[in-house]
Every structure is written in C-alpha cells, then in structure tokens.
Design a protein around this motif. Structure first.
Motif, PDB file in Angstrom:
ATOM      1  N   ARG A  49       0.832  -1.216   0.000  1.00 41.70           N
ATOM      2  CA  ARG A  49       0.000   0.000   0.000  1.00 41.70           C
ATOM      3  C   ARG A  49       0.865   1.263   0.000  1.00 41.70           C
ATOM      4  NH1 ARG A  49      -5.045   0.575  -1.122  1.00 41.70           N
ATOM      5  NH2 ARG A  49      -5.246   2.190   0.435  1.00 41.70           N
ATOM      6  N   LYS A  50       2.004   1.213   0.677  1.00 45.90           N
ATOM      7  CA  LYS A  50       2.901   2.376   0.736  1.00 45.90           C
ATOM      8  C   LYS A  50       3.500   2.688  -0.634  1.00 45.90           C
ATOM      9  CE  LYS A  50       4.308   1.660   5.501  1.00 45.90           C
ATOM     10  NZ  LYS A  50       5.411   1.247   6.374  1.00 45.90           N
ATOM     11  N   LYS A  51       3.557   1.687  -1.509  1.00 46.53           N
ATOM     12  CA  LYS A  51       4.178   1.868  -2.819  1.00 46.53           C
ATOM     13  C   LYS A  51       3.206   2.383  -3.878  1.00 46.53           C
ATOM     14  CE  LYS A  51       7.610  -1.538  -1.794  1.00 46.53           C
ATOM     15  NZ  LYS A  51       8.548  -2.475  -2.290  1.00 46.53           N
ATOM     16  N   ILE A  52       1.935   2.444  -3.551  1.00 49.47           N
ATOM     17  CA  ILE A  52       0.943   2.905  -4.524  1.00 49.47           C
ATOM     18  C   ILE A  52       1.099   4.405  -4.743  1.00 49.47           C
ATOM     19  CG2 ILE A  52      -1.527   3.263  -4.921  1.00 49.47           C
ATOM     20  CD1 ILE A  52      -2.038   0.673  -3.403  1.00 49.47           C
ATOM     21  N   ARG A  53       1.178   4.786  -5.996  1.00 50.76           N
ATOM     22  CA  ARG A  53       1.286   6.195  -6.373  1.00 50.76           C
ATOM     23  C   ARG A  53       0.230   6.483  -7.429  1.00 50.76           C
ATOM     24  NH1 ARG A  53       3.646   6.266  -2.282  1.00 50.76           N
ATOM     25  NH2 ARG A  53       5.858   6.419  -1.980  1.00 50.76           N
ATOM     26  N   PRO A  54      -0.415   7.630  -7.369  1.00 50.36           N
ATOM     27  CA  PRO A  54      -1.410   7.958  -8.394  1.00 50.36           C
ATOM     28  C   PRO A  54      -0.745   8.194  -9.748  1.00 50.36           C
ATOM     29  CG  PRO A  54      -1.097   9.806  -6.894  1.00 50.36           C
ATOM     30  CD  PRO A  54      -0.291   8.661  -6.352  1.00 50.36           C
ATOM     31  N   ILE A  55      -1.458   7.849 -10.798  1.00 47.18           N
ATOM     32  CA  ILE A  55      -0.981   8.085 -12.154  1.00 47.18           C
ATOM     33  C   ILE A  55      -1.592   9.402 -12.622  1.00 47.18           C
ATOM     34  CG2 ILE A  55      -0.960   7.233 -14.524  1.00 47.18           C
ATOM     35  CD1 ILE A  55      -1.253   4.412 -13.356  1.00 47.18           C
ATOM     36  N   PRO A  56      -0.769  10.382 -12.936  1.00 48.51           N
ATOM     37  CA  PRO A  56      -1.318  11.673 -13.354  1.00 48.51           C
ATOM     38  C   PRO A  56      -2.047  11.559 -14.694  1.00 48.51           C
ATOM     39  CG  PRO A  56       1.081  11.686 -13.530  1.00 48.51           C
ATOM     40  CD  PRO A  56       0.686  10.385 -12.927  1.00 48.51           C
ATOM     41  N   ASN A  57      -3.126  12.303 -14.822  1.00 50.40           N
ATOM     42  CA  ASN A  57      -3.907  12.391 -16.061  1.00 50.40           C
ATOM     43  C   ASN A  57      -4.419  11.038 -16.543  1.00 50.40           C
ATOM     44  OD1 ASN A  57      -3.299  15.165 -16.110  1.00 50.40           O
ATOM     45  ND2 ASN A  57      -1.361  14.723 -17.140  1.00 50.40           N
ATOM     46  N   LEU A  58      -4.818  10.176 -15.637  1.00 43.24           N
ATOM     47  CA  LEU A  58      -5.350   8.869 -16.007  1.00 43.24           C
ATOM     48  C   LEU A  58      -6.855   8.983 -16.186  1.00 43.24           C
ATOM     49  CD1 LEU A  58      -5.029   5.779 -16.371  1.00 43.24           C
ATOM     50  CD2 LEU A  58      -5.525   5.577 -13.937  1.00 43.24           C
ATOM     51  N   ASP A  59      -7.312   8.630 -17.360  1.00 39.21           N
ATOM     52  CA  ASP A  59      -8.747   8.585 -17.634  1.00 39.21           C
ATOM     53  C   ASP A  59      -9.187   7.136 -17.465  1.00 39.21           C
ATOM     54  OD1 ASP A  59     -11.330   8.696 -18.509  1.00 39.21           O
ATOM     55  OD2 ASP A  59     -10.877   9.701 -20.410  1.00 39.21           O
ATOM     56  N   TYR A  60      -9.691   6.825 -16.290  1.00 41.35           N
ATOM     57  CA  TYR A  60     -10.029   5.451 -15.948  1.00 41.35           C
ATOM     58  C   TYR A  60     -11.068   4.872 -16.905  1.00 41.35           C
ATOM     59  CZ  TYR A  60     -11.685   1.401 -13.366  1.00 41.35           C
ATOM     60  OH  TYR A  60     -12.058   0.137 -13.014  1.00 41.35           O
ATOM     61  N   ASP A  61     -12.111   5.628 -17.182  1.00 39.33           N
ATOM     62  CA  ASP A  61     -13.176   5.130 -18.053  1.00 39.33           C
ATOM     63  C   ASP A  61     -12.653   4.826 -19.459  1.00 39.33           C
ATOM     64  OD1 ASP A  61     -15.085   5.245 -16.043  1.00 39.33           O
ATOM     65  OD2 ASP A  61     -15.562   7.346 -16.474  1.00 39.33           O
ATOM     66  N   LYS A  62     -11.791   5.694 -19.981  1.00 38.65           N
ATOM     67  CA  LYS A  62     -11.217   5.475 -21.297  1.00 38.65           C
ATOM     68  C   LYS A  62     -10.337   4.221 -21.310  1.00 38.65           C
ATOM     69  CE  LYS A  62      -7.989   7.490 -24.557  1.00 38.65           C
ATOM     70  NZ  LYS A  62      -6.869   8.392 -24.668  1.00 38.65           N
ATOM     71  N   GLU A  63      -9.501   4.073 -20.289  1.00 39.61           N
ATOM     72  CA  GLU A  63      -8.629   2.904 -20.189  1.00 39.61           C
ATOM     73  C   GLU A  63      -9.453   1.618 -20.099  1.00 39.61           C
ATOM     74  OE1 GLU A  63      -5.299   2.658 -20.395  1.00 39.61           O
ATOM     75  OE2 GLU A  63      -5.135   4.805 -20.735  1.00 39.61           O
ATOM     76  N   LEU A  64     -10.514   1.655 -19.313  1.00 35.51           N
ATOM     77  CA  LEU A  64     -11.371   0.489 -19.163  1.00 35.51           C
ATOM     78  C   LEU A  64     -12.052   0.135 -20.483  1.00 35.51           C
ATOM     79  CD1 LEU A  64     -12.631  -1.655 -17.353  1.00 35.51           C
ATOM     80  CD2 LEU A  64     -14.401   0.011 -16.736  1.00 35.51           C
ATOM     81  N   ALA A  65     -12.543   1.142 -21.196  1.00 36.91           N
ATOM     82  CA  ALA A  65     -13.193   0.905 -22.484  1.00 36.91           C
ATOM     83  C   ALA A  65     -12.204   0.305 -23.487  1.00 36.91           C
ATOM     84  CB  ALA A  65     -13.780   2.207 -23.015  1.00 36.91           C
ATOM     85  N   GLU A  66     -10.973   0.834 -23.522  1.00 34.21           N
ATOM     86  CA  GLU A  66      -9.956   0.303 -24.424  1.00 34.21           C
ATOM     87  C   GLU A  66      -9.589  -1.136 -24.069  1.00 34.21           C
ATOM     88  OE1 GLU A  66      -6.665   3.004 -24.307  1.00 34.21           O
ATOM     89  OE2 GLU A  66      -7.743   4.558 -25.430  1.00 34.21           O
ATOM     90  N   TYR A  67      -9.510  -1.425 -22.786  1.00 33.01           N
ATOM     91  CA  TYR A  67      -9.187  -2.778 -22.351  1.00 33.01           C
ATOM     92  C   TYR A  67     -10.291  -3.750 -22.761  1.00 33.01           C
ATOM     93  CZ  TYR A  67      -8.586  -6.817 -19.349  1.00 33.01           C
ATOM     94  OH  TYR A  67      -8.463  -8.101 -18.895  1.00 33.01           O
ATOM     95  N   ARG A  68     -11.518  -3.345 -22.550  1.00 32.19           N
ATOM     96  CA  ARG A  68     -12.643  -4.215 -22.913  1.00 32.19           C
ATOM     97  C   ARG A  68     -12.692  -4.447 -24.422  1.00 32.19           C
ATOM     98  NH1 ARG A  68     -17.217  -1.686 -18.880  1.00 32.19           N
ATOM     99  NH2 ARG A  68     -16.608  -2.886 -17.040  1.00 32.19           N
ATOM    100  N   GLU A  69     -12.426  -3.400 -25.185  1.00 28.01           N
ATOM    101  CA  GLU A  69     -12.408  -3.529 -26.635  1.00 28.01           C
ATOM    102  C   GLU A  69     -11.333  -4.525 -27.072  1.00 28.01           C
ATOM    103  OE1 GLU A  69     -13.200  -3.289 -30.551  1.00 28.01           O
ATOM    104  OE2 GLU A  69     -14.401  -2.325 -29.002  1.00 28.01           O
ATOM    105  N   GLU A  70     -10.145  -4.374 -26.480  1.00 31.40           N
ATOM    106  CA  GLU A  70      -9.032  -5.245 -26.837  1.00 31.40           C
ATOM    107  C   GLU A  70      -9.291  -6.683 -26.383  1.00 31.40           C
ATOM    108  OE1 GLU A  70      -4.582  -5.745 -25.127  1.00 31.40           O
ATOM    109  OE2 GLU A  70      -5.089  -3.727 -25.825  1.00 31.40           O
ATOM    110  N   LYS A  71      -9.811  -6.843 -25.188  1.00 36.56           N
ATOM    111  CA  LYS A  71      -9.993  -8.179 -24.622  1.00 36.56           C
ATOM    112  C   LYS A  71     -11.213  -8.899 -25.175  1.00 36.56           C
ATOM    113  CE  LYS A  71      -9.425 -11.127 -21.001  1.00 36.56           C
ATOM    114  NZ  LYS A  71      -8.298 -11.910 -20.744  1.00 36.56           N
ATOM    115  N   TYR A  72     -12.340  -8.182 -25.262  1.00 37.40           N
ATOM    116  CA  TYR A  72     -13.605  -8.816 -25.610  1.00 37.40           C
ATOM    117  C   TYR A  72     -14.191  -8.382 -26.950  1.00 37.40           C
ATOM    118  CZ  TYR A  72     -13.342  -9.846 -20.636  1.00 37.40           C
ATOM    119  OH  TYR A  72     -12.920 -10.264 -19.410  1.00 37.40           O
ATOM    120  N   GLY A  73     -13.617  -7.355 -27.550  1.00 38.87           N
ATOM    121  CA  GLY A  73     -14.131  -6.855 -28.812  1.00 38.87           C
ATOM    122  C   GLY A  73     -15.494  -6.182 -28.660  1.00 38.87           C
ATOM    123  N   LEU A  74     -15.735  -5.592 -27.496  1.00 33.56           N
ATOM    124  CA  LEU A  74     -17.036  -4.936 -27.237  1.00 33.56           C
ATOM    125  C   LEU A  74     -17.022  -3.485 -27.659  1.00 33.56           C
ATOM    126  CD1 LEU A  74     -17.709  -6.374 -23.688  1.00 33.56           C
ATOM    127  CD2 LEU A  74     -18.660  -7.164 -25.827  1.00 33.56           C
TER     128      LEU A  74
END
Length: 74
Positions: A49-74
């Motif tokens: 937990r001490k090693k967790i650092r936030p990623i600046p300018n991360l668009d979680y929804d966009k990343e999730l959508a891209e992952y789903r597209e790549e993984k499932y073709g949705l």
C-alpha cells in the motif's frame, strides 16, 4: 543428559547436507500460528500500500473501455 541436550548434541554432530535433510523432513512440524500468518500478511499488504502512487492524467473510463475492446471486442 536431558532430551533437549541429546537433540542438540545430535544436531551439532550433523554436517550441512544432513542438516538440510533433517530440516526437509521435520519442517512440517514447525507450524506457525494463524496470528503469525496474519501479522506477516498485514505487513506485506501495508508495504504494498505504501508503494501505490497515483498516475497523473489517467482517464479510468477510457482505459477500461480500451481494455474491454481489446480483450472482448465490445
């Protein structure tokens, strides 16, 4: 001579290879308590937990959508 002293004498007379064999045979009897295991797990978790650092300018929804597209073709 007490049992403990006899055991120490036997262990002291063993060479390294014999000690390794002894440990491999009897390590199942070295049972840790659930409390010990829990403490170790909590330490490891807190260390991570001490090693967790936030990623600046991360668009979680966009990343999730891209992952789903790549993984499932949705």
């Amino acid at each position: 001579m007490s049992t403990r002293e006899t055991a120490h004498k036997i262990l002291d007379s063993m060479n390294e290879e014999q000690l390794i064999g002894f440990i491999s045979l009897f390590k199942i009897y070295n049972v840790s308590t659930p409390e010990d295991d829990t403490v170790e797990r909590e330490k490891a978790y807190n260390n991570l937990r001490k090693k967790i650092r936030p990623i600046p300018n991360l668009d979680y929804d966009k990343e999730l959508a891209e992952y789903r597209e790549e993984k499932y073709g949705l």
